[in-house]
Design a protein around this motif. Structure first.
Motif, PDB file in Angstrom:
ATOM      1  N   ALA A  68       0.830  -1.209   0.000  1.00 40.56           N
ATOM      2  CA  ALA A  68       0.000   0.000   0.000  1.00 40.56           C
ATOM      3  C   ALA A  68       0.863   1.257   0.000  1.00 40.56           C
ATOM      4  O   ALA A  68       0.540   2.243  -0.678  1.00 40.56           O
ATOM      5  CB  ALA A  68      -0.933  -0.010   1.209  1.00 40.56           C
ATOM      6  N   VAL A  69       1.973   1.223   0.737  1.00 32.81           N
ATOM      7  CA  VAL A  69       2.894   2.368   0.749  1.00 32.81           C
ATOM      8  C   VAL A  69       3.482   2.592  -0.640  1.00 32.81           C
ATOM      9  O   VAL A  69       3.563   3.726  -1.134  1.00 32.81           O
ATOM     10  CB  VAL A  69       4.018   2.130   1.787  1.00 32.81           C
ATOM     11  CG1 VAL A  69       5.150   3.142   1.616  1.00 32.81           C
ATOM     12  CG2 VAL A  69       3.456   2.186   3.208  1.00 32.81           C
ATOM     13  N   TYR A  70       3.906   1.499  -1.291  1.00 32.16           N
ATOM     14  CA  TYR A  70       4.573   1.564  -2.599  1.00 32.16           C
ATOM     15  C   TYR A  70       3.629   2.070  -3.688  1.00 32.16           C
ATOM     16  O   TYR A  70       3.985   2.905  -4.514  1.00 32.16           O
ATOM     17  CB  TYR A  70       5.098   0.178  -2.941  1.00 32.16           C
ATOM     18  CG  TYR A  70       6.078   0.100  -4.100  1.00 32.16           C
ATOM     19  CD1 TYR A  70       7.104   1.023  -4.236  1.00 32.16           C
ATOM     20  CD2 TYR A  70       6.001  -0.936  -5.022  1.00 32.16           C
ATOM     21  CE1 TYR A  70       8.024   0.923  -5.272  1.00 32.16           C
ATOM     22  CE2 TYR A  70       6.906  -1.050  -6.066  1.00 32.16           C
ATOM     23  CZ  TYR A  70       7.922  -0.113  -6.187  1.00 32.16           C
ATOM     24  OH  TYR A  70       8.822  -0.220  -7.213  1.00 32.16           O
ATOM     25  N   PHE A 126      -8.923   7.945   0.509  1.00 33.00           N
ATOM     26  CA  PHE A 126      -8.248   7.054   1.448  1.00 33.00           C
ATOM     27  C   PHE A 126      -6.746   7.185   1.285  1.00 33.00           C
ATOM     28  O   PHE A 126      -6.250   7.606   0.238  1.00 33.00           O
ATOM     29  CB  PHE A 126      -8.687   5.590   1.251  1.00 33.00           C
ATOM     30  CG  PHE A 126      -8.460   5.054  -0.137  1.00 33.00           C
ATOM     31  CD1 PHE A 126      -7.274   4.411  -0.480  1.00 33.00           C
ATOM     32  CD2 PHE A 126      -9.442   5.190  -1.125  1.00 33.00           C
ATOM     33  CE1 PHE A 126      -7.066   3.909  -1.764  1.00 33.00           C
ATOM     34  CE2 PHE A 126      -9.239   4.685  -2.401  1.00 33.00           C
ATOM     35  CZ  PHE A 126      -8.036   4.046  -2.719  1.00 33.00           C
ATOM     36  N   LEU A 127      -6.016   6.842   2.350  1.00 34.09           N
ATOM     37  CA  LEU A 127      -4.546   6.823   2.379  1.00 34.09           C
ATOM     38  C   LEU A 127      -3.933   8.150   1.919  1.00 34.09           C
ATOM     39  O   LEU A 127      -3.050   8.194   1.068  1.00 34.09           O
ATOM     40  CB  LEU A 127      -4.004   5.663   1.521  1.00 34.09           C
ATOM     41  CG  LEU A 127      -4.490   4.257   1.891  1.00 34.09           C
ATOM     42  CD1 LEU A 127      -3.770   3.207   1.067  1.00 34.09           C
ATOM     43  CD2 LEU A 127      -4.314   3.967   3.384  1.00 34.09           C
ATOM     44  N   MET A 128      -4.376   9.226   2.546  1.00 35.33           N
ATOM     45  CA  MET A 128      -3.838  10.542   2.208  1.00 35.33           C
ATOM     46  C   MET A 128      -2.604  10.905   3.044  1.00 35.33           C
ATOM     47  O   MET A 128      -1.978  11.938   2.805  1.00 35.33           O
ATOM     48  CB  MET A 128      -4.925  11.621   2.401  1.00 35.33           C
ATOM     49  CG  MET A 128      -6.196  11.363   1.600  1.00 35.33           C
ATOM     50  SD  MET A 128      -5.874  11.058  -0.162  1.00 35.33           S
ATOM     51  CE  MET A 128      -5.314  12.683  -0.658  1.00 35.33           C
ATOM     52  N   HIS A 129      -2.229  10.071   4.014  1.00 32.33           N
ATOM     53  CA  HIS A 129      -1.075  10.349   4.859  1.00 32.33           C
ATOM     54  C   HIS A 129       0.203  10.366   4.011  1.00 32.33           C
ATOM     55  O   HIS A 129       0.304   9.685   2.991  1.00 32.33           O
ATOM     56  CB  HIS A 129      -0.926   9.274   5.942  1.00 32.33           C
ATOM     57  CG  HIS A 129      -2.201   8.938   6.631  1.00 32.33           C
ATOM     58  ND1 HIS A 129      -3.154   8.130   6.073  1.00 32.33           N
ATOM     59  CD2 HIS A 129      -2.692   9.326   7.838  1.00 32.33           C
ATOM     60  CE1 HIS A 129      -4.182   8.021   6.902  1.00 32.33           C
ATOM     61  NE2 HIS A 129      -3.923   8.741   7.972  1.00 32.33           N
ATOM     62  N   ASP A 130       1.211  11.081   4.494  1.00 29.22           N
ATOM     63  CA  ASP A 130       2.464  11.221   3.748  1.00 29.22           C
ATOM     64  C   ASP A 130       3.094   9.873   3.413  1.00 29.22           C
ATOM     65  O   ASP A 130       3.622   9.680   2.320  1.00 29.22           O
ATOM     66  CB  ASP A 130       3.469  12.051   4.562  1.00 29.22           C
ATOM     67  CG  ASP A 130       3.106  13.528   4.588  1.00 29.22           C
ATOM     68  OD1 ASP A 130       2.211  13.928   3.816  1.00 29.22           O
ATOM     69  OD2 ASP A 130       3.712  14.269   5.396  1.00 29.22           O
ATOM     70  N   VAL A 131       3.034   8.929   4.367  1.00 27.53           N
ATOM     71  CA  VAL A 131       3.747   7.668   4.162  1.00 27.53           C
ATOM     72  C   VAL A 131       3.251   6.922   2.922  1.00 27.53           C
ATOM     73  O   VAL A 131       4.001   6.189   2.278  1.00 27.53           O
ATOM     74  CB  VAL A 131       3.655   6.776   5.430  1.00 27.53           C
ATOM     75  CG1 VAL A 131       2.261   6.199   5.608  1.00 27.53           C
ATOM     76  CG2 VAL A 131       4.686   5.650   5.381  1.00 27.53           C
ATOM     77  N   ASN A 180       2.251   8.370   0.213  1.00 21.99           N
ATOM     78  CA  ASN A 180       2.380   9.240  -0.958  1.00 21.99           C
ATOM     79  C   ASN A 180       3.812   9.705  -1.219  1.00 21.99           C
ATOM     80  O   ASN A 180       4.034  10.544  -2.085  1.00 21.99           O
ATOM     81  CB  ASN A 180       1.452  10.452  -0.793  1.00 21.99           C
ATOM     82  CG  ASN A 180      -0.012  10.053  -0.839  1.00 21.99           C
ATOM     83  OD1 ASN A 180      -0.584   9.859  -1.900  1.00 21.99           O
ATOM     84  ND2 ASN A 180      -0.623   9.881   0.337  1.00 21.99           N
ATOM     85  N   ASN A 181       4.782   9.129  -0.478  1.00 19.73           N
ATOM     86  CA  ASN A 181       6.168   9.594  -0.591  1.00 19.73           C
ATOM     87  C   ASN A 181       7.173   8.527  -0.996  1.00 19.73           C
ATOM     88  O   ASN A 181       8.363   8.828  -1.091  1.00 19.73           O
ATOM     89  CB  ASN A 181       6.635  10.181   0.755  1.00 19.73           C
ATOM     90  CG  ASN A 181       6.005  11.519   1.052  1.00 19.73           C
ATOM     91  OD1 ASN A 181       5.460  12.157   0.154  1.00 19.73           O
ATOM     92  ND2 ASN A 181       6.079  11.952   2.299  1.00 19.73           N
ATOM     93  N   HIS A 182       6.730   7.285  -1.195  1.00 18.45           N
ATOM     94  CA  HIS A 182       7.704   6.195  -1.383  1.00 18.45           C
ATOM     95  C   HIS A 182       7.380   5.373  -2.633  1.00 18.45           C
ATOM     96  O   HIS A 182       7.310   4.150  -2.574  1.00 18.45           O
ATOM     97  CB  HIS A 182       7.730   5.286  -0.148  1.00 18.45           C
ATOM     98  CG  HIS A 182       7.993   6.003   1.134  1.00 18.45           C
ATOM     99  ND1 HIS A 182       9.191   6.622   1.425  1.00 18.45           N
ATOM    100  CD2 HIS A 182       7.198   6.230   2.221  1.00 18.45           C
ATOM    101  CE1 HIS A 182       9.132   7.175   2.624  1.00 18.45           C
ATOM    102  NE2 HIS A 182       7.931   6.953   3.126  1.00 18.45           N
ATOM    103  N   SER A 234      13.996   3.404  -5.063  1.00 23.41           N
ATOM    104  CA  SER A 234      14.999   3.969  -4.148  1.00 23.41           C
ATOM    105  C   SER A 234      14.347   4.433  -2.859  1.00 23.41           C
ATOM    106  O   SER A 234      14.835   4.162  -1.755  1.00 23.41           O
ATOM    107  CB  SER A 234      15.712   5.152  -4.805  1.00 23.41           C
ATOM    108  OG  SER A 234      16.442   4.741  -5.922  1.00 23.41           O
ATOM    109  N   GLN A 235      13.215   5.145  -2.997  1.00 25.40           N
ATOM    110  CA  GLN A 235      12.533   5.671  -1.812  1.00 25.40           C
ATOM    111  C   GLN A 235      12.049   4.546  -0.906  1.00 25.40           C
ATOM    112  O   GLN A 235      12.238   4.589   0.319  1.00 25.40           O
ATOM    113  CB  GLN A 235      11.350   6.543  -2.240  1.00 25.40           C
ATOM    114  CG  GLN A 235      11.744   7.861  -2.882  1.00 25.40           C
ATOM    115  CD  GLN A 235      10.545   8.532  -3.543  1.00 25.40           C
ATOM    116  OE1 GLN A 235       9.714   7.880  -4.177  1.00 25.40           O
ATOM    117  NE2 GLN A 235      10.463   9.838  -3.417  1.00 25.40           N
ATOM    118  N   LEU A 236      11.422   3.516  -1.511  1.00 18.70           N
ATOM    119  CA  LEU A 236      10.887   2.439  -0.673  1.00 18.70           C
ATOM    120  C   LEU A 236      12.011   1.621  -0.056  1.00 18.70           C
ATOM    121  O   LEU A 236      11.940   1.234   1.109  1.00 18.70           O
ATOM    122  CB  LEU A 236       9.948   1.532  -1.468  1.00 18.70           C
ATOM    123  CG  LEU A 236       9.229   0.508  -0.574  1.00 18.70           C
ATOM    124  CD1 LEU A 236       8.272   1.191   0.400  1.00 18.70           C
ATOM    125  CD2 LEU A 236       8.474  -0.535  -1.381  1.00 18.70           C
TER     126      LEU A 236
END
Length: 947
Positions: free
Chosen positions: A345-347, A465-470, A472-474, A478-480
């Motif tokens: 979900a983060v990715y 849904f899932l509007m938190h930074d985590v 939307n930033n990875h 490289s980021q993940l």
């Protein structure tokens, strides 16, 4: 010496260490040590009858060849399991990374902040997609999560006087078949009456306390349940919804429809099918039901400096605290898989999840339109990913399997087809071609996905849904990768130092055992694929069952239970079925010693048993005379005894055969808890001590990693009289001739990780297994000999020996103002995870080194504990400003400009020389549990938002 023997790699102490260890303990050799540890009358006279051990290379070749016998077809079977794309960055950095898979349950929060954050991401994902208020850290699979939902609704009904005596539970006929089977299993001993039917015909009778619906239905039909839930609410009937989590990126959430509980599986979020598991189920509900929730909840709190810190919230959720008053016996989670799903979900983030859900739905619409043109008509009035079509199933099946394709054949002329994120336009055209051949029509070819939707009007999701930074930033690799590494650095796992947890056996999880889990011909099989396509799996699983039969001395095994607590429940349900088969319906009394693991009484309560607690003597052993008196008193109704062996106190009780005979003489059976099986394998076994059934923790004794608190596998092994009652599955028949209904969703439970235990036994063989047990006992007694001058050892055997673990009594340190928790936190500064704290005796540490730890690591741990003892002696109850009370010490604390402690920074961070070489820094100071429980936050929003 054979340097290619796997035992040489698995077992820690070297040959030239043994004399020193024997001398320290005060024995001549292994023979004397084992004689003084295990009662002679239960020692095995012969070695285990197992195949000769393979080397790691031989096993690698063997498992590769065996894997070729599995046929990896395109599976459109659905029913809660789907092919998925595992992002490579998650596969390599989480699934295959010992920094993640060898971690323990996050009881010590200060050295588990990375894992806790990853699980918080998972909980947030679940809360927002389901539209609910609170979610737990995952459950075992969708079917058992649905059963937990039923139990929760049954429990909370007692708050409503109008519902206090109701026992009917409505189950939609759209429910997954395996879920229905589990509901049948779990409802029966609780006297819950299941009523299965069409939700459109439900009469909303006041006799019902709850209902469960499937969203979308088992063959794909999407219904708008808002009206049903509203009408149920008018009759005070609370509704649970089992929902496909990917569909919730596109469909209105059950929470927005008014659901009380939402459950399901997150397997679609980048977790391989693995012939049934392990997968992280989810469970979400309203905050008002938080005290009845099963499993664990990760919450936000603060540390000693007031900084944000995470920990396991609501200690009462741990069912072993509630014991027989528990509403669930589940005290575990599927953490490793939940971490993967959360990272998925983060990715992908909200845009990525919507894109995947839209693509899956568009693929299903495209296929339905093309098949309709062939005259193969789609019958669902609305669907997400699964279409139901009318065609000659037998004819289609023959052509499909020739093309290496699986559908689900509902009946002779109905076929269910579930599409997934791996489905391409080429796949859609292959399906069309199969049906064209079956119907004798010219095939239709599609080149683009349809842009139309096929939903009930108004069911398109409108909420964000899932509007938190985590989330939307990875989105780049490289980021993940860096985010995963950042979290990993906050966690202490077995790749840093030993984790000496009593009762939990944190041994080596060898890479050679783990590698096959990443192989496509092992991890890509659907659990309901035709059994002839899973020949490699069936061969491996049957061989593992046979190996476990040999190890336990029993006649039959089921691998279906996918946690130790589920194994307990399965064993008790088999005993219950045995008594019922003999007409002994009244036999429901379960005797449990007061020293037993708390999940024992919780499991017995779930199995509908009347629990009688028997006494334990001062030396920690079962009070045999009290047990005899209780067995005779309840002889007419005696069902069973639940006993842990060696005992929960780490001792081989010499009276065990007398104990089991007392139960048998009074008409009962004996369930042995296998938590401490690491002290038995190859030296004694449950059959020899007189047990009838045992569960085994494959995630302890047989090398499956703990994964931060799961996966687990808890098979039961049984004697001949209980073999007929081993559980079945409604789609792939397994189990005994008089099988009980399902214990978990898949026929073989978490089949994928069973490969690990199969590899462990296959590479160790009889001699290696026995040697592992001997070395586990050696290591424990070596540590006991080094530590007992400094810490009283609470219990030991008749000749002064520990089994594979020991209890260090820390209660007297209160006179210095030091609690056992202070020792646990101070160990973090020394680079170690604490042993088990205050179990089974409050104020103690339960230490288990396992066979995998070498002498140098054992000595490092002992040196740390001896150093801490000196710190305890220097402490005063009048002054809490000391190195123990202030532990753990973070890097930020040690590098701050302000240092006003009465000890040096060097003493705080580097109390022993070895720490300079490999320092682990806790990322937060001591966590405030009480604050977190008073201010319960279990999603990603910053804590300020809730103040």
């Amino acid at each position: 010496m054979r340097t290619d023997a796997f035992a040489l790699r698995h077992i820690g102490p070297r040959e030239n260490d043994l004399n020193h260890m024997f001398k320290t303990i005060g024995v001549e050799n292994f023979d004397q040590l084992i004689y003084e540890t295990i009662p002679d009358d239960i020692r095995l006279k012969n070695d285990l009858n197992l195949d000769a051990p393979m080397t790691e290379y031989e096993y690698s070749q063997h498992i590769h060849e065996l894997g070729k016998k599995n046929k990896v077809y395109k599976s459109y079977i659905g029913l809660g399991y789907h092919p998925t794309i595992i992002p490579a960055v998650i596969q390599r950095n989480v699934f295959e990374n010992p920094g993640w898979y060898t971690a323990y349950t996050p009881y010590q929060a200060e050295i588990a902040q990375g894992r806790l954050e990853a699980i918080l991401n998972f909980q947030t994902t679940v809360i927002e997609l389901t539209g609910m208020e609170i979610a737990n850290a995952s459950l075992l699979d969708e079917g058992t999560a649905a059963a937990e939902a039923m139990a929760l609704l049954f429990d909370v009904r007692t708050r409503d006087q109008k519902k206090i005596n109701t026992n009917k539970f409505f189950v939609s006929e759209e429910i997954l078949p395996q879920t229905l089977s589990i509901l049948q299993t779990r409802s029966t001993p609780l006297n819950i009456e299941l009523v299965v039917g069409n939700h459109e015909d439900f009469d909303f009778s006041t006799d019902f306390f709850g209902a469960i619906l499937q969203y979308p239905g088992k063959y794909g039909q999407v219904n708008d349940y808002a009206g049903f839930i509203a009408k149920a609410s008018e009759s005070d009937i609370k509704v649970a919804v089992a929902a496909d989590i990917l569909s919730l990126a596109k469909l209105t959430s059950p929470g927005e429809m008014g659901a009380a509980v939402v459950v399901g599986t997150t397997q679609r979020f980048g977790i391989p099918m693995g012939y049934g598991g392990p997968h992280a189920a989810y469970f979400a509900t309203k905050e008002e039901y938080k005290r009845s929730m099963p499993g664990r909840i990760i919450g936000v709190s603060i540390d000693a400096n007031g900084n944000r810190a995470l920990r396991m919230a609501l200690g009462t959720r741990e069912q072993h605290i509630k014991r027989e008053k528990a509403t669930s016996n589940i005290c575990t989670a599927q953490v490793l898989l939940a971490v993967m799903a959360g990272m998925y979900a983060v990715y992908h983030g909200p845009k990525g999840l919507r894109y995947i859900a839209n693509k899956v739905h568009s693929s299903a619409v495209t296929l339905a339109d093309a098949l309709n043109k062939l005259g193969v008509y789609q019958t669902n009035s609305a669907f997400f990913d699964t279409i139901s079509v009318k065609a000659d199933a037998q004819k289609v099946k023959a052509i499909a399997e020739k093309n290496k394709v699986n559908f689900y054949y509902v009946d002779a002329d109905t076929i269910s087809i579930s599409l997934n994120e791996t489905t391409s336009i080429a796949d859609i055209n292959q399906i069309i071609a199969i049906f064209a051949e079956a119907t004798g029509k010219d095939k239709v070819t599609v080149s683009n996905l349809s842009t139309s939707d096929n939903f009930v009007a108004g069911l398109e999701r409108k909420s964000a849904f899932l509007m938190h930074d985590v989330f939307n930033n990875h989105h780049s690799e490289s980021q993940l990768m860096r985010y995963i590494k950042k979290l990993e650095r906050k966690d202490l796992s077995l790749n840093h130092s030993m984790i000496s947890l009593g009762s939990c056996t944190m041994k080596l999880n060898a890479a050679a055992e783990m590698l096959p889990l990443s192989m496509a011909n092992w991890n890509s099989i659907h659990p309901f694929a035709p059994i002839e396509q899973a020949e490699g799996y069936i061969t491996m699983l049957k061989k593992l069952e046979q190996q476990l039969n040999v190890v336990t001395g029993f006649a039959g095994t089921t691998l279906q239970p996918n946690s130790g607590a589920q194994g307990e429940y399965a064993g008790l349900m088999a005993i219950r079925a045995y008594h019922l088969s003999r007409g002994d319906n009244h036999r429901n009394v379960c005797l449990i010693p007061s020293s037993a693991h708390g999940t024992n009484p919780a499991s017995a309560a779930m199995a509908g048993m009347h629990i009688i607690v028997t006494k334990t003597m001062e030396n920690g052993n079962i009070d045999v005379e009290d047990l005899r008196a209780r067995a005779i008193e309840h002889a007419a109704d005696l069902s069973c005894l639940m006993v842990t062996y060696p005992s929960t106190h780490g001792v081989f009780e010499s009276a065990i055969c007398e104990i089991t005979k007392i139960i048998h003489d009074n008409g009962g059976l004996v369930y042995m808890d296998g938590a401490n099986m690491n002290a038995q394998v190859g030296l004694t076994n449950p059959a020899t001590i007189g047990a009838d059934v045992c569960h085994l923790n494959l995630h302890k004794t047989f090398a499956i990693p703990h994964g931060g608190g799961g996966p687990g596998v808890g098979p039961i092994c049984v004697n001949e009289k209980l073999v007929p009652f081993l559980p079945t599955n409604p789609i792939i028949p397994v189990g005994g001739n008089n099988a009980i209904t399902a214990i978990s969703s898949a026929p073989y439970g978490s089949a994928l990780v069973c490969l690990i235990s199969y590899g462990y036994i296959t590479m160790l063989g009889a001699e290696g297994l026995k040697s592992s047990t001997e070395h586990a006992i050696l290591n424990a007694n070596y540590m006991k000999a080094r530590l007992e001058e400094h810490y009283p050892v609470l219990y030991s055997g008749e000749m002064g020996r520990a089994a594979h673990e020991m209890i260090l009594d820390c209660r007297s340190f209160k006179q210095n103002g030091i609690e056992v928790t202070d020792i646990a936190k101070r160990l973090m500064d020394y680079g170690f995870h604490a042993p088990t704290v205050s179990f089974p005796v409050a104020g103690t540490l339960m230490v288990e080194p396992t066979e995998s730890e070498d002498l140098a690591e054992l000595d490092r741990f002992c040196d740390a504990m001896i150093s801490i003892r000196k710190e305890i002696d220097a402490a005063s109850a009048d002054d809490a400003n000391n190195v123990l009370k202030n532990s753990p010490h973070t890097l930020a604390m040690l590098t701050s400009n302000d240092w006003n402690m009465p000890y040096t920074r060097e003493q705080a961070a580097y109390p022993l020389d070895y720490i300079h070489e490999n320092k682990f820094w806790p990322s937060v100071r001591r966590v405030d549990d009480a604050y977190g429980d008073r201010n319960l936050v279990c999603s990603c929003a910053p804590i300020e938002a809730y103040m």
